[in-house]
Design an enzyme around this catalytic site. Structure first.
Site, PDB file in Angstrom:
ATOM      1  N   LYS A 230       1.134  -1.298  -0.002  1.00 55.07           N
ATOM      2  CA  LYS A 230      -0.464   0.232   0.025  1.00 55.07           C
ATOM      3  C   LYS A 230       0.595   0.992  -0.039  1.00 55.07           C
ATOM      4  CE  LYS A 230      -4.297  -1.747   1.436  1.00 55.07           C
ATOM      5  NZ  LYS A 230      -5.414  -1.994   2.663  1.00 55.07           N
ATOM      6  N   ARG A 264      -3.149 -10.008   5.409  1.00 58.11           N
ATOM      7  CA  ARG A 264      -3.385 -10.175   4.555  1.00 58.11           C
ATOM      8  C   ARG A 264      -2.759  -9.316   2.981  1.00 58.11           C
ATOM      9  NH1 ARG A 264      -5.954  -7.009   0.110  1.00 58.11           N
ATOM     10  NH2 ARG A 264      -7.663  -7.672  -0.541  1.00 58.11           N
TER      11      ARG A 264
HETATM   12  C1  PT1 Z   1      -7.958  -4.578   3.734  1.00 60.77           C
HETATM   13  C2  PT1 Z   1      -8.124  -4.452   2.198  1.00 60.77           C
HETATM   14  C3  PT1 Z   1      -9.578  -4.672   1.291  1.00 60.77           C
HETATM   15  N1  PT1 Z   1      -7.847  -3.700   1.537  1.00 60.77           N
HETATM   16  C4  PT1 Z   1      -9.370  -5.768   3.948  1.00 60.77           C
HETATM   17  N2  PT1 Z   1      -9.956  -6.222   2.967  1.00 60.77           N
HETATM   18  C5  PT1 Z   1      -7.889  -3.743   0.274  1.00 60.77           C
HETATM   19  N3  PT1 Z   1     -10.377  -7.063   5.203  1.00 60.77           N
HETATM   20  C6  PT1 Z   1      -8.636  -4.844  -0.656  1.00 60.77           C
HETATM   21  C7  PT1 Z   1      -3.175   2.290  -0.856  1.00 60.77           C
HETATM   22  O1  PT1 Z   1      -2.837   3.180   0.062  1.00 60.77           O
HETATM   23  O2  PT1 Z   1      -6.929  -3.976   4.048  1.00 60.77           O
HETATM   24  N4  PT1 Z   1      -8.668  -4.990   4.670  1.00 60.77           N
HETATM   25  N5  PT1 Z   1      -9.459  -5.076   0.308  1.00 60.77           N
HETATM   26  C8  PT1 Z   1      -6.928  -3.108  -0.868  1.00 60.77           C
HETATM   27  N6  PT1 Z   1      -7.344  -1.538  -0.778  1.00 60.77           N
HETATM   28  C9  PT1 Z   1      -6.229  -1.196  -1.104  1.00 60.77           C
HETATM   29  C10 PT1 Z   1      -6.544   0.806   0.053  1.00 60.77           C
HETATM   30  C11 PT1 Z   1      -5.521  -0.868  -2.138  1.00 60.77           C
HETATM   31  C12 PT1 Z   1      -4.912   1.228   0.102  1.00 60.77           C
HETATM   32  C13 PT1 Z   1      -4.726   0.513  -1.597  1.00 60.77           C
HETATM   33  C14 PT1 Z   1      -4.116   1.286  -0.708  1.00 60.77           C
HETATM   34  O3  PT1 Z   1      -2.474   2.342  -1.465  1.00 60.77           O
END
Ligand code: PT1
Length: 288
Positions: A230, A264
């Protein structure tokens, strides 16, 4: 009340040690591996299955299948498109591999259909807030992961993150969702909590949540931590998304040390190695 197994339909998941959830994105626009499983915008299920097989061989205990990109600024997908993406993958994975198949979705219809195809865990970044989702989830009897997000949704969440105390605000929100789930008939020992790294949070908010993750763990529910690749890792290291492995491993180990039950991640083999080293050092001292 730290509980050690989850009842994931036909499978039981032992979470007395931290376990790895491998990310299986079936979106053409995922932030880290966007379109990897797509050829001329058609989903290639055999490529997905090979990737999943490698994750299972590397020690993933859960595979998280998502058809909607939820990274900041992502565009929404229709329910029917989401169904077309995730349902065949869920069905195949549940038949082929002896791991828990998790669904990353907010849509009642998708959750309902996936439950009939062998899904073992409901992972909803919107904490079952969309119409019908809570009741459908309760009816399945499956574990649910409730996640904190601020700012309305992926399209707008990074515009103006604002908290009095980010840890207390996230705790309060998640505790309200636990009550809501209880009223709907979801058993307390089938609930997981997730601070939602990157979902309506500044870099400082994300780092504070990781530093104080033990406070979320202290609520007594298993905690899922998702920091892999992230932007919080990118902002600290100055690295683009394809060079965030080492930084992501650091966050995974920190989360595990602070009591996270599920990590995850995209890089399963490397994370399992890192956790095994941590576990070897800790030996019998996980019970904190
Ligand atoms: C998470 C999650 C998810 N993240 C759960 N499910 C994502 N339970 C998808 C960035 O800042 O943390 N927990 N499902 C992916 N979402 C992101 C959010 C991807 C922020 C990248 C960023 O780069």
């Amino acid at each position: 009340m730290v509980l050690k197994t989850l009842r994931c339909g036909r499978r039981e998941l032992d979470i007395s040690r931290p376990v790895v959830m491998g990310v299986v994105n079936v979106t053409p626009d995922s932030f880290s591996d966007g379109g990897r499983y797509f050829r001329q915008s058609r989903l290639c299920i055999d490529v997905v299955l090979r990737q999943a097989e490698a994750m299972v061989a590397s020690g993933a205990k859960i595979l998280d299948v998502g058809g909607e990109s939820t990274r900041p600024g992502a565009t929404p997908v229709s329910v029917s498109e989401e169904m077309d993406r995730v349902l065949p993958v869920i069905e195949q994975l549940a038949q082929l591999f002896d791991v828990v198949i998790s669904l990353d979705s907010s849509q009642a219809e998708v959750i309902d259909a996936a439950a009939k195809l062998g899904m073992g865990l409901i992972n909803d970044v919107r904490s079952l807030s969309l119409p019908g989702a809570l009741d459908v989830a309760a009816k399945t009897g499956l574990p649910v992961c409730l996640m904190h997000m601020q700012g309305g949704g992926p399209a707008t969440m990074q515009l103006n993150p604002d908290y009095a105390d980010v840890v207390e605000d996230v705790q309060d929100f998640l505790q309200q969702q636990v009550v809501r789930c209880g009223v709907a008939g979801i058993a307390a020992d089938q609930i997981l909590l997730d601070p939602g790294f990157g979902f309506g949070k500044s870099l400082r908010h994300n780092l504070t949540l990781l530093n104080r993750l033990d406070q979320l763990v202290a609520l007594g529910y298993p905690v899922l931590s998702g920091t892999s690749r992230k932007s919080m890792v990118g902002q600290v290291t100055g690295k683009p998304v394809d060079q965030r492995l080492a930084g992501s491993l650091a966050t995974a180990l920190l989360a595990a040390q602070k009591g996270a039950a599920i990590l995850r991640v995209h890089d399963v083999a490397e994370t399992v190695d890192a956790l095994n080293v941590l576990e070897a050092v800790y030996q019998e001292t996980w019970e904190i």
